[in-house]
Design a protein around this motif. Structure first.
Motif: not given
Length: 254
Positions: A217-230
């Motif tokens: 979740g922490e890594w995905l927050q650093q990617i521009p835009g919205i990317t969810s774990e699910i």
């Protein structure tokens, strides 16, 4: 025509005017003194006779990047693309590759021009962001891992995110995440120096059956835009199911 050596001729006179033999990667004058050279220069026989214009160097780089450099048969693909642009050219594939090497080594194009060609071939511009995918990044210092899955460059914030994705066995997700972080540290340092941006390496590792690490979740927050774990978990599991159906030849949507 060489004159026939006579008895009163010195050893030096006997060989005066004879072509000097050279070893790969070096040149030698008639006096026998070796001069530094480069292995690529022997490939570039003919490139010296052709005076390369700046537009031709840019066009050659475009053909190089469009040929999937590093892949099998890329040299022939590059030459085919070159011939489409310059039908009368007699350059061989090896000579074209040698000229590509000369462009960077001899500064025939600036780093900014090279980056523009790379972005034109691989990039996508969205809201001030440059998105590169499956892109082999050229660096001044040799970096082994120079082709991450995705690179997102934010020109306004002067940041870049290097993203690499892996779907290993569920039991190996922590190990793979650590490997991805270590793998691209050299590239991160080079990009920060060359592009003068803050670079972050983001490993996106999902197990084949959907397992994730606590830091995902922490890594995905650093990617521009919205990317969810699910969403990434769903993609990994569907990919696994697709492989199983094909391998086992099961009926289904794929």
């Amino acid at each position: 025509m060489l004159s026939k050596p006579t008895a009163d001729m010195s050893e030096t006179d006997k060989y005066e005017g004879m072509p000097a033999r050279t070893s790969p990667g070096s040149t030698r004058s008639a006096s026998g003194v070796e001069e530094p050279g480069h292995p690529d220069e022997k490939w570039a026989t003919g490139t010296r006779r052709h005076r390369w214009a700046r537009d031709e160097n840019r066009a050659l780089l475009e053909c190089y990047y469009a040929s999937n450099p590093g892949g099998r048969g890329y040299m022939n693909r590059m030459r085919d693309l070159w011939i489409l642009r310059y039908p009368t050219s007699t350059m061989t594939a090896k000579q074209l590759v040698a000229q590509c090497s000369n462009i960077r080594k001899k500064g025939l194009l600036s780093q900014l021009e090279i980056d523009e060609v790379q972005h034109k071939c691989y990039g996508k511009e969205e809201s001030g962001r440059q998105i590169l995918w499956d892109f082999q990044i050229q660096t001044d210092k040799m970096v082994v891992a120079n082709q991450p899955d995705i690179v997102v460059v934010d020109k306004q914030k002067k940041t870049a995110v290097v993203i690499d994705v892996a779907v290993p066995n569920d039991s190996n997700i922590r190990k793979k995440e650590h490997e991805k972080l270590e793998k691209y540290q050299g590239l991160r340092e080079e990009l920060e120096r060359m592009w003068r941006v803050k670079v972050t390496v983001v490993p996106v590792v999902i197990g084949a059956l959907g397992a994730v690490t606590p830091k995902l979740g922490e890594w995905l927050q650093q990617i521009p835009g919205i990317t969810s774990e699910i969403s990434v978990q769903k993609s990994a599991v569907l990919g696994t199911a697709k492989i199983l159906r094909r391998t086992l030849k099961l009926p289904g949507l794929w």
